[in-house]
Write a protein that holds these residues in place. Structure first.
Motif, PDB file in Angstrom:
ATOM      1  N   ILE A   4       0.821  -1.138   0.149  1.00  0.00           N
ATOM      2  CA  ILE A   4      -0.015  -0.091   0.129  1.00  0.00           C
ATOM      3  C   ILE A   4       0.841   1.111   0.161  1.00  0.00           C
ATOM      4  O   ILE A   4       2.052   1.293   0.363  1.00  0.00           O
ATOM      5  N   GLY A   5       0.347   2.181  -0.643  1.00  0.00           N
ATOM      6  CA  GLY A   5       1.065   3.413  -0.822  1.00  0.00           C
ATOM      7  C   GLY A   5       1.395   4.354   0.444  1.00  0.00           C
ATOM      8  O   GLY A   5       0.740   4.097   1.390  1.00  0.00           O
ATOM      9  N   THR A   6       2.257   5.340  -0.147  1.00  0.00           N
ATOM     10  CA  THR A   6       2.469   6.226   1.241  1.00  0.00           C
ATOM     11  C   THR A   6       1.422   6.734   1.734  1.00  0.00           C
ATOM     12  O   THR A   6       1.053   7.069   3.286  1.00  0.00           O
ATOM     13  N   VAL A   7       0.409   7.624   1.025  1.00  0.00           N
ATOM     14  CA  VAL A   7      -0.931   8.120   1.344  1.00  0.00           C
ATOM     15  C   VAL A   7      -1.591   7.447   2.371  1.00  0.00           C
ATOM     16  O   VAL A   7      -2.104   7.761   3.409  1.00  0.00           O
ATOM     17  N   ASP A   8      -1.929   6.038   1.885  1.00  0.00           N
ATOM     18  CA  ASP A   8      -2.717   5.277   2.576  1.00  0.00           C
ATOM     19  C   ASP A   8      -2.231   4.891   3.996  1.00  0.00           C
ATOM     20  O   ASP A   8      -2.872   4.514   5.120  1.00  0.00           O
ATOM     21  N   ARG A   9      -0.877   4.402   3.958  1.00  0.00           N
ATOM     22  CA  ARG A   9      -0.091   4.119   5.104  1.00  0.00           C
ATOM     23  C   ARG A   9      -0.104   5.391   6.269  1.00  0.00           C
ATOM     24  O   ARG A   9      -0.449   4.943   7.464  1.00  0.00           O
ATOM     25  N   ILE A  10      -0.151   6.473   5.712  1.00  0.00           N
ATOM     26  CA  ILE A  10      -0.258   7.527   6.617  1.00  0.00           C
ATOM     27  C   ILE A  10      -1.777   7.652   7.069  1.00  0.00           C
ATOM     28  O   ILE A  10      -1.762   7.889   8.528  1.00  0.00           O
ATOM     29  N   LEU A  11      -2.853   7.649   6.164  1.00  0.00           N
ATOM     30  CA  LEU A  11      -4.093   7.653   6.812  1.00  0.00           C
ATOM     31  C   LEU A  11      -4.451   6.609   7.653  1.00  0.00           C
ATOM     32  O   LEU A  11      -5.205   6.707   8.684  1.00  0.00           O
ATOM     33  N   ASP A  12      -4.103   5.406   7.513  1.00  0.00           N
ATOM     34  CA  ASP A  12      -4.388   4.369   8.244  1.00  0.00           C
ATOM     35  C   ASP A  12      -3.682   4.536   9.605  1.00  0.00           C
ATOM     36  O   ASP A  12      -4.340   4.262  10.559  1.00  0.00           O
ATOM     37  N   THR A  13      -2.407   4.818   9.816  1.00  0.00           N
ATOM     38  CA  THR A  13      -1.933   5.036  11.071  1.00  0.00           C
ATOM     39  C   THR A  13      -2.610   6.275  11.905  1.00  0.00           C
ATOM     40  O   THR A  13      -2.582   6.045  12.947  1.00  0.00           O
ATOM     41  N   ALA A  14      -2.623   7.289  11.087  1.00  0.00           N
ATOM     42  CA  ALA A  14      -3.317   8.582  11.762  1.00  0.00           C
ATOM     43  C   ALA A  14      -4.534   8.314  12.302  1.00  0.00           C
ATOM     44  O   ALA A  14      -5.033   8.576  13.466  1.00  0.00           O
ATOM     45  N   GLU A  15      -5.443   7.634  11.549  1.00  0.00           N
ATOM     46  CA  GLU A  15      -6.719   7.161  12.067  1.00  0.00           C
ATOM     47  C   GLU A  15      -6.580   6.799  13.465  1.00  0.00           C
ATOM     48  O   GLU A  15      -7.411   6.934  14.481  1.00  0.00           O
ATOM     49  N   VAL A  16      -5.879   5.636  13.513  1.00  0.00           N
ATOM     50  CA  VAL A  16      -5.669   4.839  14.925  1.00  0.00           C
ATOM     51  C   VAL A  16      -5.160   5.551  15.779  1.00  0.00           C
ATOM     52  O   VAL A  16      -5.720   5.815  16.889  1.00  0.00           O
ATOM     53  N   LEU A  17      -4.107   6.390  15.666  1.00  0.00           N
ATOM     54  CA  LEU A  17      -3.434   7.158  16.740  1.00  0.00           C
ATOM     55  C   LEU A  17      -4.505   8.417  17.116  1.00  0.00           C
ATOM     56  O   LEU A  17      -4.453   8.797  18.334  1.00  0.00           O
ATOM     57  N   PHE A  18      -4.932   8.908  16.116  1.00  0.00           N
ATOM     58  CA  PHE A  18      -5.972  10.320  16.562  1.00  0.00           C
ATOM     59  C   PHE A  18      -7.160   9.571  17.385  1.00  0.00           C
ATOM     60  O   PHE A  18      -7.441  10.335  18.460  1.00  0.00           O
ATOM     61  N   ALA A  19      -7.586   8.523  17.038  1.00  0.00           N
ATOM     62  CA  ALA A  19      -8.605   7.831  18.063  1.00  0.00           C
ATOM     63  C   ALA A  19      -8.291   7.508  19.332  1.00  0.00           C
ATOM     64  O   ALA A  19      -8.889   7.523  20.280  1.00  0.00           O
ATOM     65  N   GLN A  20      -6.699   7.063  19.460  1.00  0.00           N
ATOM     66  CA  GLN A  20      -6.336   6.554  20.582  1.00  0.00           C
ATOM     67  C   GLN A  20      -5.892   7.862  21.646  1.00  0.00           C
ATOM     68  O   GLN A  20      -6.503   7.977  22.765  1.00  0.00           O
ATOM     69  N   LYS A  21      -5.347   8.885  21.027  1.00  0.00           N
ATOM     70  CA  LYS A  21      -5.029   9.874  21.820  1.00  0.00           C
ATOM     71  C   LYS A  21      -5.391  11.445  21.475  1.00  0.00           C
ATOM     72  O   LYS A  21      -5.103  12.482  22.160  1.00  0.00           O
ATOM     73  N   GLY A  22      -6.239  11.537  20.693  1.00  0.00           N
ATOM     74  CA  GLY A  22      -6.769  12.895  20.024  1.00  0.00           C
ATOM     75  C   GLY A  22      -5.772  13.634  19.076  1.00  0.00           C
ATOM     76  O   GLY A  22      -4.761  13.057  18.956  1.00  0.00           O
ATOM     77  N   PHE A  23      -6.173  14.643  18.687  1.00  0.00           N
ATOM     78  CA  PHE A  23      -5.417  15.185  17.616  1.00  0.00           C
ATOM     79  C   PHE A  23      -4.252  15.846  18.096  1.00  0.00           C
ATOM     80  O   PHE A  23      -3.177  15.831  17.485  1.00  0.00           O
ATOM     81  N   ALA A  24      -4.534  17.006  18.864  1.00  0.00           N
ATOM     82  CA  ALA A  24      -3.492  17.618  19.506  1.00  0.00           C
ATOM     83  C   ALA A  24      -2.246  16.943  20.039  1.00  0.00           C
ATOM     84  O   ALA A  24      -1.105  17.095  19.819  1.00  0.00           O
ATOM     85  N   GLU A  25      -2.682  15.799  20.662  1.00  0.00           N
ATOM     86  CA  GLU A  25      -1.790  15.047  21.401  1.00  0.00           C
ATOM     87  C   GLU A  25      -0.965  13.993  20.515  1.00  0.00           C
ATOM     88  O   GLU A  25      -0.050  13.147  20.943  1.00  0.00           O
TER      89      GLU A  25
END
Lengths: 212, 212
Positions: A4-25
């Motif tokens: 999978i490409g860079t864009v989707d790898r970023i989205l996949d990871t960001a999704e999980v981390l945002f959900a875990q800790k919030g945006f600013a964090e």
DNA sequence: AAGCCCCCGAAACAAACGTTTGAAACGTAT
DNA sequence: ATACGTTTCAAACGTTTGTTTCGGGGGCTT
């Protein structure tokens, strides 16, 4: 294993981390290092962190709203059979289907929605109202039809009450199930929690109006 | 005009700013400059930003829980008259009374609670469970008594549904009232919103159980 | 007055942040 | 093989963050 490409790898990871800790964090460095991409990739592909956040939302809200819109159109063609339960189930099914039935991803879906909502200020709220306001008012209208004895304004408020209960509960689904297991010795599946939530909501929307 | 000390000036300001923009999005410099105190005062009086956040919560949760505990004890002495409506009203009254009836401060109260809850991770959740878990389970038990035909575990879930609806709604009270005004031409008072919420919750808690 | 303790204030600290840069590596079409 | 547009990379940029330092009062007691 498909690469999978860079864009989707970023989205996949960001999704999980945002959900875990919030945006600013959640820092871009945390995202890129976990995703195995270079730090600059975010600004290269998305432009800014804020744009990345919006991209995360678009990726799951667009198909969700599309599916919900289609199901609502289907319901509008046969207005007799529209009940609260059916409408709520439609909503729930749309969310589950879009996430391919994966409860883990459904949880992320609602957790992000909750975060977006509590992030009351500015850009995200505008973003939601502009992109998804139409589908929402369509749902609202259908619901008003389903409970003709409840005035539209009361439906408006009750939908927001229901929205709160839903997002709040499903965004904290896992910890709540853990408490339930330790306090009552019963392990409920996400589906079972969902059933309980839906009957709660239906009861609330149909409740007797306050004596004003 | 009574002169208030540095500690309280910090707490007063932090409370408002946290409620407006969240914890991570509010810098100590924003707090101290608005409060008119020196930047170092926060670390001097509280030790760290995290400790300041906890202090903000303690300042309004301690009197709230104390009052709620007293009212619950009162209710326990006459078990016959305990209804859902009365219990919910007790909760609501405790919150209002502690904030001296100021709707603005009640909104802050719930907004902060919502933020704390959505801040699912780590230290705040532990903090809550340790300090206020007892009062909460006392309330839960009373509620289970009030609806004998709903099993305790179902009460547990429905209380969390209700908690979600409450925090979610009241934390976004002002924007929601604005939408209601623009869409329906009706301006509801916070008290009127509260009445509507309470009947929604009562209806949800009393709803028919899902066919499992 | 001298000593003591508590509080304030300006400045500096190291660390982390989002963002930008310029060059290297890539695949593709000429 | 050459040239070109796209993507990746390490490094650095300027801010902003929470925290610490240290000197200087103000109000006590002795």
């Amino acid at each position: 294993m498909a690469q999978i490409g860079t864009v989707d790898r970023i989205l996949d990871t960001a999704e999980v981390l945002f959900a875990q800790k919030g945006f600013a964090e959640t820092s871009l460095r945390a995202i890129t290092s976990k995703a195995g991409v270079n730090l600059a990739a975010v600004n290269y592909h998305f432009g800014s962190k804020e744009a990345l956040i919006q991209a995360v939302f678009e990726r799951f809200l667009n198909p969700f709203c599309a599916r919900l819109d289609g199901l609502l159109a289907e319901l509008e063609s046969k207005p007799d059979s529209v009940t609260i339960e059916r409408l709520l189930a439609t909503l729930s099914q749309s969310a589950v289907a879009v996430q391919r039935g994966d409860p883990q991803r459904v949880a992320i879906f609602f957790r992000l929605s909750g975060l977006a909502y509590s992030q009351a200020q500015g850009h995200l709220r505008r973003f939601f109202r502009e992109h998804y306001g139409e589908v929402f008012s369509r749902f609202l209208h259908q619901l008003a039809v389903a409970v003709p004895d409840v005035p539209p304004m009361e439906v408006f408020w009750r939908v927001h009450f229901a929205l709160g209960a839903t997002i709040f509960t499903l965004s904290g689904m896992d910890p709540l199930r853990a408490i339930c297991r330790s306090d009552f010795g019963v392990t409920l599946s996400p589906q079972q929690v969902n059933d309980r939530l839906l009957s709660f909501l239906a009861g609330g929307i149909r409740a007797a109006l306050p004596a004003s």
